[in-house]
Structure formats: C-alpha cells, structure tokens
Design an enzyme around this catalytic site. Structure first.
Site, PDB file in Angstrom:
ATOM      1  N   CYS A  66     -28.554  -2.191  10.573  1.00 50.01           N
ATOM      2  CA  CYS A  66     -28.732  -0.830  10.067  1.00 50.01           C
ATOM      3  C   CYS A  66     -29.003   0.137  11.204  1.00 50.01           C
ATOM      4  O   CYS A  66     -28.595   1.281  11.161  1.00 50.01           O
ATOM      5  CB  CYS A  66     -29.853  -0.795   9.039  1.00 50.01           C
ATOM      6  SG  CYS A  66     -31.353  -1.581   9.616  1.00 50.01           S
ATOM      7  N   GLU A  69     -35.403   1.428   3.226  1.00 51.09           N
ATOM      8  CA  GLU A  69     -34.904   1.344   4.604  1.00 51.09           C
ATOM      9  C   GLU A  69     -33.407   1.185   4.486  1.00 51.09           C
ATOM     10  O   GLU A  69     -32.913   0.147   4.066  1.00 51.09           O
ATOM     11  CB  GLU A  69     -35.575   0.166   5.316  1.00 51.09           C
ATOM     12  CG  GLU A  69     -35.527   0.287   6.823  1.00 51.09           C
ATOM     13  CD  GLU A  69     -34.284  -0.359   7.382  1.00 51.09           C
ATOM     14  OE1 GLU A  69     -33.281   0.376   7.505  1.00 51.09           O
ATOM     15  OE2 GLU A  69     -34.311  -1.557   7.669  1.00 51.09           O
ATOM     16  N   GLU A  85     -21.174   4.912   8.313  1.00 54.51           N
ATOM     17  CA  GLU A  85     -21.672   3.651   8.847  1.00 54.51           C
ATOM     18  C   GLU A  85     -20.600   2.587   8.622  1.00 54.51           C
ATOM     19  O   GLU A  85     -20.163   2.363   7.498  1.00 54.51           O
ATOM     20  CB  GLU A  85     -22.957   3.265   8.101  1.00 54.51           C
ATOM     21  CG  GLU A  85     -23.592   2.016   8.633  1.00 54.51           C
ATOM     22  CD  GLU A  85     -24.898   1.678   7.917  1.00 54.51           C
ATOM     23  OE1 GLU A  85     -24.961   1.847   6.677  1.00 54.51           O
ATOM     24  OE2 GLU A  85     -25.841   1.254   8.599  1.00 54.51           O
ATOM     25  N   LYS A 101     -35.975 -10.627  -4.151  1.00 46.63           N
ATOM     26  CA  LYS A 101     -34.588 -11.065  -4.344  1.00 46.63           C
ATOM     27  C   LYS A 101     -33.818 -10.944  -3.030  1.00 46.63           C
ATOM     28  O   LYS A 101     -33.636  -9.856  -2.508  1.00 46.63           O
ATOM     29  CB  LYS A 101     -33.878 -10.212  -5.395  1.00 46.63           C
ATOM     30  CG  LYS A 101     -32.472 -10.733  -5.716  1.00 46.63           C
ATOM     31  CD  LYS A 101     -31.636  -9.784  -6.526  1.00 46.63           C
ATOM     32  CE  LYS A 101     -30.849  -8.820  -5.686  1.00 46.63           C
ATOM     33  NZ  LYS A 101     -29.786  -9.434  -4.869  1.00 46.63           N
TER      34      LYS A 101
END
Lengths: 336, 806
Positions: B312, B278, B409, B204
C-alpha cells in the site's frame, strides 16, 4: 585503453601477469570536481551491503563452483615479521595445490587447474617465492611503499617499488599516505599514486586505501576515485593491520566507485578486499557483491582478489564436505 | 538473452560449466513441513471460534491456490451470518474476563505468542510464501520477524497499559479485516494492540491468503489463550460485509483498498463503531540532485520491487530532479536488469508471484492504459515464468500527472517517473494525489530533507530509505489513504477510550422551537444589528439573501442571522484553504492569538453573559459561568498549542523516528445547541491551536454568541480565513462540509441522525469524523472537553524516519 605504455618496455616483468586480458587502467588527469559530486549515505549503503548475501545464495554444484572461483581469487598472504624463506615456500606449495587433487577430482574439477590468484609477501620474501612458484604461472604480489603505514621517506618508498618489481613481483600492493585523505589533499594523493604507477612499470598497481583509517565512507569513495584517476589497476581496502579491515559497506562503496570510473573512462579496475575474511560464507558474500554490483567480468582473478590466509582452509573444508558429504576437520587440510 | 527463470539451469550442472558461467543456480526452500501441515489437516480448514474449530454452519467452502504454480493448497471455510454471530458472541463472552485480567497476565499471553511465532518462524514463512507468492526471502527475513516484534512490543504495552492509560477501557469486540499482501503481518498489526488493551477480536484474513492466520490460531491454542479472545473466520468480501454490519461489534479495523474502505465507512456510519482504515496509496519517491544516487536506486528496489509492488505504501511515483533524471533512469534500468523474477520458493529470487490472476490482469490492464496514454514503457530482458502469476519490473517515463497510471494505484511492480525543477515543485507534485500514505525523500542535505518531510501530505516519511516498519512507530495515512494509526502509542489509542465516554447519556430531544411572537407594540427596541456570516476575516451577507430568526425561549425575536447555504460553505472553505499560513505559524504565535481572543472575550464578558441569558434562558450565574469557562478553555487551548508534542520513537535501527503531531488541514465543526458559546470555543480553539483552519456552524438555535464573536476575533490579530463562521441550518450545512473534498475532517456534535449522515457523506474523500454519536457531552467538564482527548482529534501523526550515520 592503453595496453602497453612507454614505461613498460623499461621494466619487463619476468613473471606472467594475470591482467593482460583485461587491459590496464592508464589513469586520467586529476579531476577534483568529480570528488565534489561524491555522495554517500552510510545507512543506505549498510542496508544494501547487508542485503546482498540475503538475496543471493548458491547450493550444491553451484556452491562448489563458486567456492573454487573464490579460491582462484585469493591472494594467499603472509605478512609477518617472522616470515622466513621456509615459511614462504610452504605457502607457495599451498598456492600451487590449494585443494587436494582427490577432492578436486571428486568434484569434477580436477582439470580446472585450480590455483590461487597470487602469493602476497613482503619484499624480502620475493626471491624465495620466485623460486618456489617457478613455472606455476602464479604471480607474486609484494606489499610495498613503506607498508603498512606508508610513511617512510618518499624516495625510499618509490625505490622499494622498483626493487620489488626488479626482484620479480608482478603486482605491487602499495598503501597510500592516509594523511593526504584526512587533510583533503587530493592532489598530493594523486601525485603519490601516479608516482607509484610509474615506478611499477609493467607490474600491476594495487592501491591500499586503508579504509579503517579513513573514518568515513565518503573519504573511502574519494580516495578510491583518486587512486583510479592516478592509474591504479586494483583498489584494495586494507593492509590487514588497521583496527577495522574490509567490511561489506566499504567494499560496496569502492565497487560503486569502480563502476562510476568504468562508466566514465571505459576502464575496468579490480577490487581487493583484505583482512578478516576467513570464512567461505563471507567470501561468497563478496563474490555475490561483485556480480551484483559490477557483473560477471569481476568474478575472475584479473579483477577480483581476496587478501587472506586462513580463508583457504575454510573453503577447503567446505569443498571436502561437498565431495564426500562428511563435515571436514581442519587438521585434514594440508597447512600453508 | 532472456533468462528462463522457472528452470533456468537445464543442462548445466557440471562444476566446470558453472565455474565458467558463474550462474547462481537453484536454491529451493523446502515446502515439506508446510505440505505436511496442510496434509495433517487433510487440506480442509474450519473456522476458529471460541477456541474451537468448526466448519461453516452452512458447509460452504472455497479453494485457495499457490499463485506461483496455480496448484490448489486446500479448502477454506466460507463463513456466513450464523458463523459471524457465533464468533462475535464468543468474543463478547470472552471480553469481560479478558479485560479484567491484569496487564501482566495479558502480557504473558502476548509474550508467549511472540515466542511461538519465533519458534515456528520457518513454517509460517514457507506457508505464507506458498499461499501469497511473495519471495521466501521476504517472508523469512521481513514479514515473520516483524510479526514477532509486534507481539513482543505489544506484550510490553499490555504490561503497562494501566499505568500509561489510566481511566481508559477497551472498546470491546473488534472486527478486523485484513488484506492479502502481508497476511500474517497485518494480522499482527491488528490483533496485538487489540488484545494487549483488553479487547477481543474477530479477524478475517483475505480469502486469497487465509492459511497463516489459521496456523496462528493454532498458536493461540498452544499459548493457552482464553477461548474467544481471538476468533479467526475465513471468507470473501461478503463475510467481511457481515462483520462490518454486525451490531455487536464495537470497532472495525480495516486494511485494504480505498474502494472497500469507502464502503465500510458508509456501512458503519451512525453505528457508533470506532473505525480505523488503512487504505491505498500512490506514494512519492523523491530524489534530489544531491542524493546518493546508487543508494537511491536500491531504495527504489525496496520501494516498488518489494512484495511485487503489492504494497500500500509502495514508492510507486518516482519524482527526480530534472538535472539528474537521465543518468538516474540509466542506473535504474541497469539495476532492473539484475532483478530476478521467479519461483518465490527460490531463495535467490527478487520478485515472486503476483497474488492472483485477477490482480495480474489488473496490472496488465493498467500498463496497457499507460502505453496507450503515451507513456514510455521499459522492461528488462529478464524473462518471467510463463506458468503462474508473474509480472516483470516495469518503468514508465514520459508520463505526467494527468496520466491514469500516475493517479491510480497499480499494486504491482510498475514504477512511474516524472521530473521536477525545484524543492517546491517536488512537494507540489508529491502532494498532487488523492492519497497520502507515505513518501521517501533522498538528499544528503539534512536541511533540505527536514524541510521537505513536514510538507508532504502523508503518514510516514522515510528519509534516505523506504518501506521501514516497526511496532513502535505509528503507520497510517491521511486523505484517501485512510485514518487511524497502527503501531506505537498512537496505534494503541485506536483500541481504548476514556471510561467516561462509555457512560455518556443520550442527548435529550430538545423542546420544540417556541412560536415567534412580535414585540408588544411600542416596545423600545435596541438599535438594529445585522449578524452576517464571517468568512475570510470579513463579515459577508449570506448568498441566499435570506435570514433566520433567533428566538428567546419565550419566542421573543432576539435578532436574525444569515441563512447560510452551500455556496457560503464553499466560500468559507475556500477562505480557510487560503489561510495556510496559520498552519505554518509557530505554536507560540498561535498561542498568543488564542490568549488574546480570551482576553478580548473577557473584556466583553457581561455582554456575552446577557446574550446567553436571552437566548437560552440560562440563569445569570449559569451564563456567567459559561463565559468564564469559555475564557478558561481558550487559555487551555493556547496553553496546549506548544505542549501537545510528538514523540521520538526508538525502532531497532541507528536513527530516529519522529512522530510529529501535524495539523489536519481544514476542519468543519458543527456545534451543538447546548452551551452555544462554550461548546464552540471548546471545539474551535484546540483545532486552531494545533494549526488547523476551521469552518464553524454555530448552534443553530442560539447562534448569536457566535456572531457576537466577530468583533472579538477582529480585535485579536486572528488572520482572516483561519476561523470562519457560517450560520444556518446545522445539518444541511454539515452535509455540505462532509461532502466537500477540500475539508479534511468534520466534527459533528448533535443528534445521532445528523452524525450518521456526516459519517456517510465523509466516505467521499474519507475524511475523519469526530462525533458525539448522539450522546450528551459535558461541556463544562475539562475531562470531556479539553486537553489530550480533544487534541488528538485535531492532529494527524506523521512518522518521519531518519536513519543516520557517517
């Protein structure tokens, strides 16, 4: 910044110089500690150098204007053992009219007064060039000081510089003694370039550091700094005779040194890549690098030159294509 | 003067004007072919299931937008439960046949996919830029070439998997959920290793960026990929949850936020699904005073102003040596002035569009918080287009680790900068984060750079570079950046398992504890011994002040052990944390200690044998065999200590990438009741050999083999705190370990329910869990219980990229 120096009154150039608006680099006292601070990471430099032409591009009218700009920054060069006055006159004719007027008019550039940055020859060809370029405003650059090895007798090298200036060269392209770099004798390099600077008088000094012979980018960086400390108006990559000529990586390193020198002294030093730049695309890549690393002022012949010969024809072809939409043939472009 | 970037060249098209201004001018990539492709599908896209296209069963769909223009691009099917069922069924039906194909046959398909990606590279790049907003330069020069490279590299793995991984089988059906920041590249990272090794997939894409995955599905058709091997289903988070929860999926691979990763860890707990995550990061970018500062500035551009900072592993925390901070900041600011923000379809753009209004709002909010908390914000004069989602490059100075924007983040083009004084302080600041994805180190001193790299808690280190990726090099994180690797050999094992693991029987329910009976009156008892806990190299009384009886099979009281509680676990983890010297000791030294433990265990073999007989009712021969096997296992672990080596990868660059097998940190181990000595040794010894520090909960019913070990350990030069033993209720103590944020991994061997509870609790700090999933291990089998298959659980692979050149 010093506009005129005491030595200039003694050596009045008979031809105009392009760099008066910029102001010359008077140089500074030799500072060996600065060289100790130099850090160059080769891989990172190569990545950035490769990256610049991927990040910037020019199309349509912008491409036309940028190609014309590149043209005005060319030091149209002939440095062959078989050069003759006739050959040099042909080159000078091309320097005056690098692109057919019809093409320039079609591009809306007919009034821009497009001509190359300078004509670059050996000492023996200065006289025919002076004659051929009379009234054009195009400066004559002479390679000097025992070019291309730079290893002739020191007095002879200085004399050659003085003679070339006297003969009418307003720009002197000297080549440094590479042994001073390879043995790390930076003081000797400084003294050598300083002497050339004095010998040049009002003529502008372009120092060729011959990066292909210097082995490392750190040597390139340090040699660049020393030449600027000694008063170079331009730093130049190559004689065109080394096995490796100008590359984007050595150019990037030299530009960063020009920037550092400018930040420290307030002086703008010019840059001249030479050798192997033969395509319009490569020339644009260098222009992008100048603008990205140093800024708009370095997109003028006062601060940027490309030492080249066949590059001109390739740019002409691109301009003709821009003007007419047809891909151009080399034989349609008037020879230099 | 602010530059307008959407229409930066209004009335300046005469050659003479441009000759004067030397502006770059527009250079738009054409969207025509991509628009044609969208129109060819009437801007409506279905689900790709079993090699065919179909609308969502319930007819639901949503619209996808170009974030640079806010224009709609098309309608995407919103898959529901029935669609997931169909996709998983198709994948399941295809899997056996796909796995049965020879490696060469699978390789041919992957090779074809690589070639197809190259042939349609520009369409893929343009479509990606339209859908995601990242500059066409990046999709064209970085994303799509890396996608092709990934399929080429894994075509190679398909070809040689059988030889390189003998006696391994694919996992089955992989459910893969990918993010919006590198849509097609993340698809490649997921699909290529999965199908190369014989798995089939249900993938997906993120709902913001589905289009390139759908075009890829068409390439699968063109490649003649057997139906069902790759299934692409679209939808939002709800669709993702359906995949995560689907009972017939064997593996979940997820790339995305730590928040969602945590939910997936919880949702898959106890399901037996293999998991790789991840997740987010706040990666340090460390600049020492001897760095090439001009190059470091360009490194920062690649680190935080790549893909609008929506990366990331973005180098989002600048740590710069105090002595050079101000000149370095000045260089950064000067460079930022030259970054061009604007329409990502322009070829000369540095920073494109933020993926969505939601993401833009999040960035704006965090920047506001940063200012409110006292940070100094700096942005260049560069103007941002007012239409569409754009955000300028931003630098924060005067921030400290306590600031929100230093911890969180941001996932945008926002850099926070701090200073350090010494290399040790740089490492401390770098590691002062819950994340651990990547790091960048800038120094011209190889001694310094190679000293720092192993000290950074993360999965990738780039020396004098940033954001380098390659199919041959594993990528992934530690801590709350997740676990598992993608790329290289270390990425491939995420999709394989040894054949024997597929055939493990379920653990039998153990017989009920016998009823304790008192010794007959007048029996002559041996001298009373007190088995305490073993913490920090010392025997400690349990905090609770209670003891638990240890019974023989017939109910006779054999002794009593301390009833450990959460405070004892806390003390044990504290002691393990302090024993960090063990992780730095040489592998040779660790091996010597472990051999010595074996030697000292052998010297007491009779005593340990008799203890096993008494506790478990094993025969004399069985007990003696277990002691012998335990000594052998210690030798095996010692043998491997300096032989389970990393690798040197060969990505396409001048340089090396070192894949280092590093210790994970503190590992909590909950031992099974079977083979109380052998299982403990089989688990703890490899963990120690790889440099981890361990807290062991021994077999709950038969803990005396563990407590008897104290004297063996004391005489074997094992530093205090390296191995700690806490007796007591296994599942209760394992829960404490699983919830402890300073424990990096838990190994649980026991009933399925206990393993599930540990996996659920592990979501807190996303620690790695290795569990038997309620299956019965054969502790006497070297295949099950020693060597590489165990050791890989005991290490984290760190890829250190070291480009070189002079």
């Amino acid at each position: 910044m010093r506009q005129t120096g005491p030595e200039m009154s003694d050596n009045v150039s008979i031809l105009p110089t392009r760099s008066d608006a910029v102001g010359r680099n008077p140089g500074m006292a030799f500072e060996p500690e600065w060289l100790e601070e130099v850090r160059i990471n080769t891989s990172a430099v190569e990545r950035r150098a490769a990256n610049i032409p991927a990040r910037r591009t020019v199309k349509k009218e912008w491409q036309t204007a940028w190609l014309l700009k590149a043209l005005t920054c060319i030091d149209l060069t002939t440095l062959s053992g078989d050069d003759t006055p006739g050959r040099v006159k042909r080159l000078c004719a091309k320097a005056r009219q690098p692109v057919r007027q019809k093409v320039l008019d079609a591009l809306g550039a007919g009034e821009l007064g497009i001509q190359v940055g300078a004509v670059c020859v050996y000492h023996a060809m200065i006289a025919p060039a002076v004659q051929a370029l009379a009234g054009s405003g195009i400066p004559i650059a002479a390679v000097s000081a025992g070019f291309p090895a730079g290893l002739s007798a020191p007095r002879a090298r200085l004399l050659e510089v003085e003679e070339s200036v006297a003969a009418g060269a307003s720009e002197i392209d000297i080549v440094i003694d590479r042994s001073n770099v390879l043995t790390g004798d930076w003081q000797a390099l400084y003294d050598e370039v300083r002497a050339y600077r004095e010998a040049c008088g009002a003529a502008h000094l372009k120092t060729i550091i011959a990066t292909g012979d210097l082995a490392t980018l750190r040597n390139t960086a340090k040699a660049s700094l020393v030449c600027m400390m000694a008063g170079a108006d331009f730093i130049k990559t190559s004689t065109g005779k080394e096995s490796t000529n100008a590359t984007p990586a050595v150019s990037l390193v030299m530009l960063r040194m020009i920037r550092a020198y400018g930040e420290r002294t307030g002086c703008r030093v010019g840059f001249k890549p030479a050798g192997g730049i033969s395509t319009a695309k490569a020339a644009l890549g260098y222009l992008f690098m100048m603008k990205e690393e140093l800024g708009r002022p370095w997109l003028e012949p006062e601060l940027f030159r490309i030492g080249a010969s066949s590059l001109l024809t390739d740019i002409e072809r691109q301009l003709e294509h821009r003007a007419g939409g047809r891909y151009a043939a080399r034989h349609h472009q008037p020879m230099a | 003067m602010p530059r307008a970037t959407t229409n930066r060249w209004p009335d300046m098209t005469s050659t003479a004007d441009i000759f004067d201004s030397m502006e770059y001018g527009p250079a738009a990539e054409s969207a025509a072919e991509a628009e044609k492709w969208l129109d060819g599908h009437e801007r409506k896209f279905g689900l790709f299931i079993g090699g065919e296209w179909r609308p969502a069963a319930d007819g639901q769909s949503f619209e996808t937008f170009n974030p640079a223009t806010a224009q709609p691009l098309g309608h995407i099917a919103q898959a529901g439960a029935a669609d997931i069922d169909a996709a998983v069924a198709a994948a399941r039906a295809a899997q056996t046949g796909w796995a049965k194909l020879s490696g060469h046959k699978r390789a041919r398909y992957l090779y074809a996919l690589a070639r197809l990606v190259q042939r349609h590279a520009r369409l893929l790049a343009v479509l990606e830029t339209l859908d995601n907003g990242k500059p066409i330069r990046e999709t064209r020069d970085i994303d799509i070439p890396l996608v092709a490279r990934h399929f080429y590299h894994h075509a190679g793995w398909a070809q040689i998997t059988e030889q390189e991984f003998p006696n391994h089988t694919p996992l089955g059906v992989a459910g893969q959920i990918i993010p919006w920041n590198f849509p097609l590249l993340m698809l490649a990272w997921k699909i290529a290793p999965a199908i190369a090794t014989g798995n089939t997939v249900v993938l997906k894409p993120a709902e913001q960026t589905s289009l390139s995955a759908l075009l890829f599905a068409e390439l699968c058709q063109e490649a003649g990929l057997p139906p069902g091997v790759v299934n692409i289903i679209t939808g939002d988070g709800a669709t993702g949850e359906l995949i995560t929860a689907h009972p017939d999926i064997d593996k979940i691979a997820f790339t995305g936020s730590t928040e969602v990763g945590r939910k997936i860890r919880e949702a898959t707990a106890g399901s037996g699904k293999k998991l790789s995550l991840e997740l987010g990061g706040k990666s340090p970018f460390i600049v020492f005073d001897d760095a090439d500062l001009d190059s470091a500035v360009e490194g920062l551009v690649d680190a935080i102003w790549f893909n609008q900072g929506q990366v990331c592993c973005a180098g989002s925390r600048l740590l710069v040596q105090e002595s050079i901070a101000e000149p370095f900041y000045a260089k950064i600011r000067a460079r930022m002035e030259n970054l061009i923000v604007g329409d990502p379809m322009q070829k000369g753009i540095d920073i494109g569009a933020i993926v969505s209004p939601t993401q833009l709002a999040r960035i704006e909010e965090l920047v506001t918080v940063g200012e409110r908390e006292g940070g100094t914000k700096w942005q260049p004069e560069t103007a941002c287009p007012s239409e569409g989602c754009f955000y300028p490059p931003t630098l924060f100075t005067d921030v400290a680790p306590a600031a929100t924007i230093v911890q969180e983040e941001i996932f945008g083009p926002v850099l926070v900068a701090m200073t350090f004084r010494t290399p040790a302080e740089a490492v401390a600041l770098a590691n002062n984060t819950r994340y651990g994805l990547a790091a960048s180190v800038w120094s011209e001193n190889i001694n310094l750079a190679l000293d720092i790299a192993p000290k950074l808690a993360c999965g990738s280190v780039w020396i004098n570079a940033s954001n380098l990726f390659d199919a041959a090099c594993g990528f992934g994180g530690v801590r709350e950046s997740g676990f598992g690797r993608e790329g290289g050999r270390e990425g491939l094992v995420e999709y394989l398992r040894p054949e024997w693991q597929a055939k493990l029987p379920l653990l039998e329910t153990p017989p009920a504890q016998p009823t304790q009976h008192a010794p007959a009156a007048g029996t002559e008892l041996p001298l009373d011994r007190t088995a305490k806990l073993y913490i920090g190299g010392k025997q400690k009384r349990p905090d609770s002040g209670y003891s638990d009886p240890v019974l023989a099979p017939d109910g006779a009281l054999l002794g009593e052990v301390g009833a450990g509680n959460r405070k004892d676990v806390r003390e044990a983890v504290e002691a393990a944390g302090k024993a960090a010297g063990w992780s730095k000791a040489s592998a040779h030294n660790r091996a010597q200690v472990i051999y010595y433990i074996g030697e000292n265990l052998e010297a007491r073999a009779g005593e340990f044998r008799d203890r096993l007989i008494a506790m478990t009712g094993a025969s004399r021969a069985q007990a003696a065999k277990e002691v012998r096997a335990s000594v052998s296992r210690l030798f095996s672990a010692a043998a491997w200590a300096d032989k389970y080596e990393g690798a040197v990868h060969q990505p396409p660059m001048r340089g090396i990438t070192l894949a280092l097998n590093e210790p994970i940190g503190v590992i909590g181990i909950a031992c099974p009741n079977e083979h109380p000595l052998l299982a403990l040794v089989s688990l703890a010894a490899p963990a120690l050999a790889m440099g981890n520090r361990v807290v062991v909960i021994p077999a709950e019913r038969h803990p005396l083999s563990a407590t008897d070990l104290y004297q063996v350990l004391d005489t074997s030069d094992l530093p205090g705190g390296v191995l700690n033993i806490v007796t007591g209720g296994r599942d209760e103590l394992a829960q404490v370990l699983a919830e402890h944020d300073d424990v990096a991994a838990v190994w649980y061997f026991g009933p399925a329910a206990g393993g599930a509870a540990v996996e659920r609790a592990a979501a807190g700090n996303l620690k790695r869990v290795w569990s038997n999933h309620g299956r019965r291990w054969d502790w006497h089998s070297a295949q099950h219980s020693e060597g590489r298959e165990v050791l890989r659980h005991a290490v984290a692979v760190k890829n250190v990229w070291a480009p070189y050149g002079e």
